[in-house]
Scaffold this motif. Structure first.
Motif, PDB file in Angstrom:
ATOM      1  N   PRO A   1     -43.573   3.196  42.936  1.00 43.15           N
ATOM      2  CA  PRO A   1     -42.473   2.263  43.159  1.00 43.15           C
ATOM      3  C   PRO A   1     -42.184   1.466  41.891  1.00 43.15           C
ATOM      4  N   MET A   2     -40.946   1.023  41.760  1.00 38.61           N
ATOM      5  CA  MET A   2     -40.541   0.191  40.636  1.00 38.61           C
ATOM      6  C   MET A   2     -40.839  -1.277  40.958  1.00 38.61           C
ATOM      7  N   VAL A   3     -41.298  -2.020  39.962  1.00 35.98           N
ATOM      8  CA  VAL A   3     -41.541  -3.452  40.132  1.00 35.98           C
ATOM      9  C   VAL A   3     -40.243  -4.202  39.865  1.00 35.98           C
ATOM     10  N   THR A   4     -39.943  -5.197  40.702  1.00 32.82           N
ATOM     11  CA  THR A   4     -38.707  -5.952  40.552  1.00 32.82           C
ATOM     12  C   THR A   4     -38.992  -7.446  40.420  1.00 32.82           C
TER      13      THR A   4
ATOM     14  N   ILE B   1     -42.785   9.436  34.657  1.00 33.67           N
ATOM     15  CA  ILE B   1     -43.340   8.135  34.288  1.00 33.67           C
ATOM     16  C   ILE B   1     -44.350   8.351  33.166  1.00 33.67           C
ATOM     17  N   ILE B   2     -44.638   7.292  32.443  1.00 33.16           N
ATOM     18  CA  ILE B   2     -45.645   7.333  31.387  1.00 33.16           C
ATOM     19  C   ILE B   2     -46.706   6.276  31.708  1.00 33.16           C
ATOM     20  N   TYR B   3     -47.966   6.680  31.650  1.00 32.29           N
ATOM     21  CA  TYR B   3     -49.058   5.746  31.893  1.00 32.29           C
ATOM     22  C   TYR B   3     -50.151   5.980  30.868  1.00 32.29           C
ATOM     23  N   TYR B   4     -51.104   5.072  30.800  1.00 28.21           N
ATOM     24  CA  TYR B   4     -52.177   5.146  29.810  1.00 28.21           C
ATOM     25  C   TYR B   4     -53.518   5.227  30.502  1.00 28.21           C
ATOM     26  N   ASP B   5     -54.269   6.254  30.174  1.00 24.76           N
ATOM     27  CA  ASP B   5     -55.608   6.433  30.726  1.00 24.76           C
ATOM     28  C   ASP B   5     -56.440   7.212  29.712  1.00 24.76           C
ATOM     29  N   PRO B   6     -57.178   6.513  28.853  1.00 23.16           N
ATOM     30  CA  PRO B   6     -57.953   7.192  27.807  1.00 23.16           C
ATOM     31  C   PRO B   6     -59.096   8.031  28.350  1.00 23.16           C
TER      32      PRO B   6
ATOM     33  N   MET C   1     -36.661   0.489  30.198  1.00 20.76           N
ATOM     34  CA  MET C   1     -38.060   0.780  30.511  1.00 20.76           C
ATOM     35  C   MET C   1     -38.523  -0.226  31.553  1.00 20.76           C
ATOM     36  N   CYS C   2     -38.761   0.257  32.742  1.00 17.61           N
ATOM     37  CA  CYS C   2     -39.059  -0.613  33.872  1.00 17.61           C
ATOM     38  C   CYS C   2     -40.546  -0.592  34.207  1.00 17.61           C
ATOM     39  N   PHE C   3     -41.054  -1.763  34.590  1.00 22.13           N
ATOM     40  CA  PHE C   3     -42.427  -1.857  35.074  1.00 22.13           C
ATOM     41  C   PHE C   3     -42.562  -1.025  36.350  1.00 22.13           C
ATOM     42  N   ALA C   4     -43.666  -0.328  36.475  1.00 20.09           N
ATOM     43  CA  ALA C   4     -43.934   0.430  37.699  1.00 20.09           C
ATOM     44  C   ALA C   4     -45.429   0.493  37.930  1.00 20.09           C
ATOM     45  N   VAL C   5     -45.810   0.723  39.162  1.00 21.02           N
ATOM     46  CA  VAL C   5     -47.203   1.010  39.507  1.00 21.02           C
ATOM     47  C   VAL C   5     -47.207   2.343  40.233  1.00 21.02           C
ATOM     48  N   PHE C   6     -48.349   3.019  40.243  1.00 19.46           N
ATOM     49  CA  PHE C   6     -48.375   4.327  40.883  1.00 19.46           C
ATOM     50  C   PHE C   6     -49.686   4.540  41.610  1.00 19.46           C
ATOM     51  N   MET C   7     -49.651   5.465  42.550  1.00 20.66           N
ATOM     52  CA  MET C   7     -50.853   5.853  43.263  1.00 20.66           C
ATOM     53  C   MET C   7     -50.794   7.355  43.495  1.00 20.66           C
ATOM     54  N   THR C   8     -51.942   7.963  43.639  1.00 22.60           N
ATOM     55  CA  THR C   8     -52.003   9.402  43.849  1.00 22.60           C
ATOM     56  C   THR C   8     -52.882   9.727  45.048  1.00 22.60           C
ATOM     57  N   SER C   9     -52.559  10.840  45.677  1.00 18.83           N
ATOM     58  CA  SER C   9     -53.411  11.388  46.735  1.00 18.83           C
ATOM     59  C   SER C   9     -53.670  12.843  46.372  1.00 18.83           C
ATOM     60  N   LYS C  10     -54.237  13.602  47.257  1.00 18.71           N
ATOM     61  CA  LYS C  10     -54.590  14.983  46.941  1.00 18.71           C
ATOM     62  C   LYS C  10     -53.368  15.798  46.564  1.00 18.71           C
TER      63      LYS C  10
ATOM     64  N   ALA D   1     -47.571   1.692  35.016  1.00 16.79           N
ATOM     65  CA  ALA D   1     -46.817   2.736  34.336  1.00 16.79           C
ATOM     66  C   ALA D   1     -45.441   2.213  33.924  1.00 16.79           C
ATOM     67  N   ILE D   2     -44.706   3.063  33.212  1.00 16.17           N
ATOM     68  CA  ILE D   2     -43.330   2.768  32.823  1.00 16.17           C
ATOM     69  C   ILE D   2     -42.426   3.824  33.430  1.00 16.17           C
ATOM     70  N   LEU D   3     -41.356   3.370  34.059  1.00 14.68           N
ATOM     71  CA  LEU D   3     -40.337   4.248  34.621  1.00 14.68           C
ATOM     72  C   LEU D   3     -39.070   4.088  33.785  1.00 14.68           C
ATOM     73  N   PHE D   4     -38.501   5.175  33.330  1.00 19.85           N
ATOM     74  CA  PHE D   4     -37.313   5.146  32.482  1.00 19.85           C
ATOM     75  C   PHE D   4     -36.062   5.412  33.320  1.00 19.85           C
ATOM     76  N   VAL D   5     -35.031   4.603  33.141  1.00 21.50           N
ATOM     77  CA  VAL D   5     -33.716   4.867  33.738  1.00 21.50           C
ATOM     78  C   VAL D   5     -32.654   4.544  32.691  1.00 21.50           C
ATOM     79  N   GLU D   6     -31.527   5.251  32.765  1.00 14.75           N
ATOM     80  CA  GLU D   6     -30.420   4.950  31.857  1.00 14.75           C
ATOM     81  C   GLU D   6     -29.612   3.763  32.360  1.00 14.75           C
ATOM     82  N   GLY D   7     -29.675   3.526  33.642  1.00 12.43           N
ATOM     83  CA  GLY D   7     -28.964   2.407  34.237  1.00 12.43           C
ATOM     84  C   GLY D   7     -29.172   2.421  35.738  1.00 12.43           C
TER      85      GLY D   7
END
Length: 313
Positions: free
Chosen positions: A227-230, A51-56, A212-221, A178-184
């Motif tokens: 997950p993908m947004v629909t 996935i690709i996300y933005y965090d400056p 390029m699909c909308f996605a959100v993400f979370m992290t733990s240790k 984030a953005i999730l990439f799929v070919e189909g």
């Protein structure tokens, strides 16, 4: 919906496509967890995907540090010592290049889809500082609190209509987009003859590239999940550079939810029937995305069986 998708591009090809579609140079971006990603024609929940996300606030140096803390097989463009275990002939350490390791990791029974590089007179793309590339698990998961071990995948899709109602997803909308990439992706539709079977279809972009699909993400240790947004029972797909920049947070927006609109299927997508070979998630060859008509008219089909024999010379 959208429980199966395809992303068969090898890492260098993925960077090419991502750069072109994002309008930013992703070749210089550190890929955290690259070794965890395996190109697949038929992935499902629990798959490790980029996935690709933005965090400056996170610098390239921070990414490099995380990268170096990974297992040696996950570091980019370096040589590694691989010990051949249980083999006296190869008991010593051997040096193998990362490129060779990638070839071993993504080896399939059939060649992966190749992306041909085309010469262009357009100026080179520049890098956007703050864009990050990381492999994460597809789906929110539950894990044991004592050892942080993966237990089950609880959800792979987040409904756009209820994003602000679900506490889990609501807090992710702020800084974890984030953005999730799929070919189909694959969908199943009931057969017309009421046989009880469902016909699988492969849905893909009309133009070359990926969705390029909308996605959100979370992290733990020890876990990273996304997950993908629909919307309307299909992936929420980004179709403009402006929306991409706003969703990621590169450009400001007052209403991020307004970006989650249903994609115009006829304008951006195409679909065709595929064989039931794709029904099993263990099948990972290019046959998964091969049009059903080509399979039916190929070698070993009834069509070829009854085809007139070539005249003898």
């Amino acid at each position: 919906m959208c429980g199966r998708s395809s992303l068969s591009l090898a890492p260098p090809q993925f960077r090419d496509v991502a750069s072109r579609q994002l309008g930013a140079d992703m070749h210089q971006t550190v890929w955290i967890g690259q070794a965890l990603f395996k190109p697949l024609y038929n992935f499902s929940m629990g798959a490790c995907l980029p996935i690709i996300y933005y965090d400056p606030s996170v610098s390239d140096h921070d990414d490099e540090k995380l990268k170096m803390e990974e297992a040696p097989s996950a570091a980019d463009e370096k040589n590694f010592l691989i010990k051949k275990e249980n083999n006296p002939i190869h008991s010593s350490n051997h040096v193998i290049s990362h490129k060779d390791m990638i070839k071993q990791e993504i080896k399939e029974e059939e060649p992966l889809i190749q992306v041909k590089k085309e010469e262009s007179s357009t100026p080179p793309l520049s890098k956007i500082h703050g864009l990050h590339l990381q492999t994460m698990t597809w789906g929110l998961t539950s894990y044991t609190s004592d050892h942080h071990q993966l237990h089950t995948v609880k959800a792979i899709n987040a409904r756009a209509e209820t994003l602000q109602e679900k506490p889990t997803f609501k807090r992710l909308l702020n800084k974890h987009r984030a953005i999730l990439f799929v070919e189909g992706f694959y969908e199943w539709k009931s057969a017309q003859l009421n046989t009880g079977k469902k016909q699988p279809y492969y849905i893909h972009p009309k133009e070359k590239g990926t969705l390029m699909c909308f996605a959100v993400f979370m992290t733990s240790k020890n876990l990273q999940m996304q997950p993908m947004v629909t919307t309307s029972l299909m992936p929420a797909i980004l179709t403009s550079t402006s929306d991409i920049r706003k969703w990621l947070g590169i450009d400001p927006t007052d209403d991020v939810l307004s970006l989650l609109k249903t994609c115009d299927f006829s304008q951006h997508l195409s679909m065709y029937e595929v064989s039931d070979f794709v029904n099993s998630a263990t099948n990972q060859s290019s046959k998964c995305v091969k049009p059903l008509k080509e399979i039916q008219h190929g070698k070993g089909s009834l069509h070829s069986y009854f085809k007139p024999a070539a005249p003898s010379v």
